[in-house]
Design an enzyme around this catalytic site. Structure first.
Site, PDB file in Angstrom:
ATOM      1  N   MET A 261      -8.102 -35.077  -6.258  1.00  0.00           N
ATOM      2  CA  MET A 261      -6.987 -34.136  -6.352  1.00  0.00           C
ATOM      3  C   MET A 261      -7.490 -32.740  -6.682  1.00  0.00           C
ATOM      4  O   MET A 261      -7.081 -31.753  -6.060  1.00  0.00           O
ATOM      5  CB  MET A 261      -5.993 -34.607  -7.411  1.00  0.00           C
ATOM      6  CG  MET A 261      -4.698 -33.812  -7.445  1.00  0.00           C
ATOM      7  SD  MET A 261      -3.470 -34.652  -8.476  1.00  0.00           S
ATOM      8  CE  MET A 261      -2.095 -33.518  -8.358  1.00  0.00           C
ATOM      9  N   GLY A 262      -8.380 -32.630  -7.678  1.00  0.00           N
ATOM     10  CA  GLY A 262      -8.907 -31.325  -8.054  1.00  0.00           C
ATOM     11  C   GLY A 262      -9.665 -30.660  -6.925  1.00  0.00           C
ATOM     12  O   GLY A 262      -9.548 -29.447  -6.705  1.00  0.00           O
TER      13      GLY A 262
ATOM     14  N   LEU B  60     -13.161 -32.039 -10.595  1.00  0.00           N
ATOM     15  CA  LEU B  60     -13.200 -31.916  -9.137  1.00  0.00           C
ATOM     16  C   LEU B  60     -13.117 -33.272  -8.458  1.00  0.00           C
ATOM     17  O   LEU B  60     -13.797 -33.532  -7.474  1.00  0.00           O
ATOM     18  CB  LEU B  60     -14.476 -31.174  -8.705  1.00  0.00           C
ATOM     19  CG  LEU B  60     -14.631 -29.762  -9.254  1.00  0.00           C
ATOM     20  CD1 LEU B  60     -16.002 -29.200  -8.895  1.00  0.00           C
ATOM     21  CD2 LEU B  60     -13.524 -28.852  -8.719  1.00  0.00           C
ATOM     22  N   GLY B  61     -12.276 -34.148  -9.015  1.00  0.00           N
ATOM     23  CA  GLY B  61     -12.007 -35.409  -8.338  1.00  0.00           C
ATOM     24  C   GLY B  61     -11.256 -35.143  -7.048  1.00  0.00           C
ATOM     25  O   GLY B  61     -11.146 -33.999  -6.595  1.00  0.00           O
TER      26      GLY B  61
ATOM     27  N   LYS C  85       7.469 -33.595 -15.496  1.00  0.00           N
ATOM     28  CA  LYS C  85       6.596 -34.466 -14.695  1.00  0.00           C
ATOM     29  C   LYS C  85       6.622 -35.891 -15.236  1.00  0.00           C
ATOM     30  O   LYS C  85       6.549 -36.867 -14.474  1.00  0.00           O
ATOM     31  CB  LYS C  85       5.160 -33.920 -14.719  1.00  0.00           C
ATOM     32  CG  LYS C  85       4.130 -34.774 -13.969  1.00  0.00           C
ATOM     33  CD  LYS C  85       4.510 -35.014 -12.524  1.00  0.00           C
ATOM     34  CE  LYS C  85       3.323 -35.442 -11.656  1.00  0.00           C
ATOM     35  NZ  LYS C  85       2.507 -36.513 -12.184  1.00  0.00           N
TER      36      LYS C  85
ATOM     37  N   ASN D  55      -1.713 -34.973 -16.619  1.00  0.00           N
ATOM     38  CA  ASN D  55      -0.514 -35.673 -17.082  1.00  0.00           C
ATOM     39  C   ASN D  55      -0.518 -35.829 -18.596  1.00  0.00           C
ATOM     40  O   ASN D  55      -0.416 -36.938 -19.124  1.00  0.00           O
ATOM     41  CB  ASN D  55      -0.405 -37.044 -16.412  1.00  0.00           C
ATOM     42  CG  ASN D  55       0.026 -36.947 -14.961  1.00  0.00           C
ATOM     43  OD1 ASN D  55       0.884 -36.153 -14.615  1.00  0.00           O
ATOM     44  ND2 ASN D  55      -0.573 -37.757 -14.112  1.00  0.00           N
TER      45      ASN D  55
ATOM     46  N   TYR E 245       8.355 -44.776 -10.767  1.00  0.00           N
ATOM     47  CA  TYR E 245       8.172 -46.196 -11.092  1.00  0.00           C
ATOM     48  C   TYR E 245       9.342 -47.016 -10.538  1.00  0.00           C
ATOM     49  O   TYR E 245       9.160 -48.064  -9.927  1.00  0.00           O
ATOM     50  CB  TYR E 245       8.111 -46.390 -12.608  1.00  0.00           C
ATOM     51  CG  TYR E 245       6.783 -46.137 -13.275  1.00  0.00           C
ATOM     52  CD1 TYR E 245       5.925 -45.127 -12.832  1.00  0.00           C
ATOM     53  CD2 TYR E 245       6.391 -46.882 -14.379  1.00  0.00           C
ATOM     54  CE1 TYR E 245       4.733 -44.879 -13.468  1.00  0.00           C
ATOM     55  CE2 TYR E 245       5.195 -46.651 -15.026  1.00  0.00           C
ATOM     56  CZ  TYR E 245       4.358 -45.642 -14.572  1.00  0.00           C
ATOM     57  OH  TYR E 245       3.181 -45.403 -15.205  1.00  0.00           O
TER      58      TYR E 245
ATOM     59  N   GLY F  49      -0.674 -35.809  -5.319  1.00  0.00           N
ATOM     60  CA  GLY F  49      -1.772 -36.749  -5.117  1.00  0.00           C
ATOM     61  C   GLY F  49      -2.798 -36.256  -4.118  1.00  0.00           C
ATOM     62  O   GLY F  49      -3.082 -35.058  -4.010  1.00  0.00           O
TER      63      GLY F  49
ATOM     64  N   ASP G  82     -17.631 -29.852 -12.681  1.00  0.00           N
ATOM     65  CA  ASP G  82     -17.399 -31.276 -12.850  1.00  0.00           C
ATOM     66  C   ASP G  82     -18.699 -31.898 -13.346  1.00  0.00           C
ATOM     67  O   ASP G  82     -19.793 -31.401 -13.041  1.00  0.00           O
ATOM     68  CB  ASP G  82     -16.979 -31.914 -11.518  1.00  0.00           C
ATOM     69  CG  ASP G  82     -16.388 -33.298 -11.698  1.00  0.00           C
ATOM     70  OD1 ASP G  82     -15.154 -33.420 -11.644  1.00  0.00           O
ATOM     71  OD2 ASP G  82     -17.156 -34.263 -11.896  1.00  0.00           O
TER      72      ASP G  82
ATOM     73  N   SER H  99       2.404 -32.812  -8.894  1.00  0.00           N
ATOM     74  CA  SER H  99       2.628 -33.996  -8.065  1.00  0.00           C
ATOM     75  C   SER H  99       2.200 -33.693  -6.637  1.00  0.00           C
ATOM     76  O   SER H  99       2.367 -32.571  -6.148  1.00  0.00           O
ATOM     77  CB  SER H  99       4.104 -34.399  -8.102  1.00  0.00           C
ATOM     78  OG  SER H  99       4.336 -35.559  -7.330  1.00  0.00           O
TER      79      SER H  99
ATOM     80  N   HIS I 199       9.723 -37.391 -13.879  1.00  0.00           N
ATOM     81  CA  HIS I 199       9.458 -37.554 -12.441  1.00  0.00           C
ATOM     82  C   HIS I 199       8.703 -38.846 -12.196  1.00  0.00           C
ATOM     83  O   HIS I 199       9.045 -39.637 -11.302  1.00  0.00           O
ATOM     84  CB  HIS I 199       8.662 -36.341 -11.941  1.00  0.00           C
ATOM     85  CG  HIS I 199       7.989 -36.518 -10.613  1.00  0.00           C
ATOM     86  ND1 HIS I 199       6.820 -37.244 -10.462  1.00  0.00           N
ATOM     87  CD2 HIS I 199       8.292 -36.042  -9.377  1.00  0.00           C
ATOM     88  CE1 HIS I 199       6.443 -37.213  -9.199  1.00  0.00           C
ATOM     89  NE2 HIS I 199       7.322 -36.500  -8.517  1.00  0.00           N
TER      90      HIS I 199
END
Length: 302
Positions: free
Chosen positions: A11-12, A8-9, A174, A96, A182, A124, A30, A122, A177
């Site tokens: 993004m999560g 649950l950061g 991904k 990832n 980069y 973020g 989390d 993707s 991607h």
């Protein structure tokens, strides 16, 4: 539809909120108790153990979306969950992971009666507002079953997501991607550095980035974010020239070599990231001493 979410950061947590707003029941876990408490406060169900997470998924197949770092953390999470789940339940790896690990996990779990779906994700920290781009790999049946979840997370039910192929293809897509990302980032960074160095013209980089955002062939969401950052901090004050990488760029370069594909832009972008982390760069010092040795060129002392 019910969905379990591990990790649950930022993004999560945003993914959980987007799903909740779409009417889905989210049960989240989390190791950070503050993250689970925040999830509960927003109207979902935050739990403090994997046992509680599985116990709170009571309708239909259990589907658990894993958002943890690639490698051992994914294997460890799956190993802890397996005894708590039943045949027909679905593991979803939305991180990832290396696609080769993904294929291995699917092949291990399938004979045990579990499904494993890989989702290259993707978007973020902006995914809550903009939606997420979802590149999905796996068997047809579980992907179809999960389609309401994908529709809710994507920018629209019919845009920004798709079943791209068999197991591993989501993470492979991904990976490429991110390799492209980069190269794009490196090109923008180099271009702005050239503009910055032309001091005699006194160019306003924030203004130029705004001009490019409209009508230019290089306009993009990446440029939008860059323009906003330059507006707030045009001289990039307080930032160290240190750029980490999370692995996907390396894997893309390795795959390009294995496939005999020339990928110099992505490769050089990766090398530049590695270079940014070198303190008192030995390579450049070695070049300096060579020039001094063969040509008598002056050497700058530290």
């Amino acid at each position: 539809m019910e969905i379990g979410l591990i990790g649950l950061g930022k993004m999560g947590g945003n993914m959980a909120e987007r799903l909740r707003l779409a009417g889905h029941k989210v049960v989240g876990f989390d190791f950070n108790p503050q993250a689970t408490a925040k999830l509960t406060a927003t109207g979902s169900v935050g739990v403090n153990s994997l046992e509680d997470l599985v116990a709170n998924l009571t309708t239909g197949k259990r589907a658990i979306w894993i958002m943890v770092p690639a490698g051992d953390p994914v294997d460890e999470t799956v190993a802890k969950l397996k005894p708590l789940m039943k045949q027909g339940d679905i593991f979803i790896d939305g991180g990832n992971s290396n696609y080769k690990d993904t294929i291995r996990r699917h092949d291990e779990l399938k004979p045990q009666g579990f499904d494993f779906v890989d989702v290259g994700t993707s978007g973020g920290v902006w995914g809550l507002q903009e939606g997420y781009s979802l590149m999905i790999g796996g068997d047809e049946e579980p992907v179809k079953y999960l389609s309401p979840i994908f529709e809710a997370l994507a920018p629209a039910a019919d845009k920004g997501w798709g079943h791209v192929g068999p197991t591993g293809s989501g993470h492979f897509t991904k990976m490429v991607h991110n390799g492209i990302e980069y190269g794009m980032m490196q090109a923008f960074a180099e271009g702005f550095a050239i503009l910055k160095a032309k001091e005699s013209l006194n160019l306003d980089l924030a203004q130029i980035s705004e001009i490019w955002r409209h009508g230019s062939v290089v306009r993009s969401w990446l440029l939008d974010l860059t323009a906003e950052a330059l507006k707030e901090n045009p001289n990039l004050e307080g930032l160290a020239a240190y750029v980490p990488d999370s692995g996907e760029g390396r894997w893309t370069v390795f795959e390009a070599i294995d496939l005999n594909i020339s990928a110099p832009v992505i490769t050089e972008a990766l090398i530049r990231r590695l270079r940014s982390r070198e303190d008192n760069n030995y390579t450049d010092r070695a070049l300096s001493i060579m020039r001094n040795a063969f040509g008598g060129h002056a050497v700058k002392k530290s």
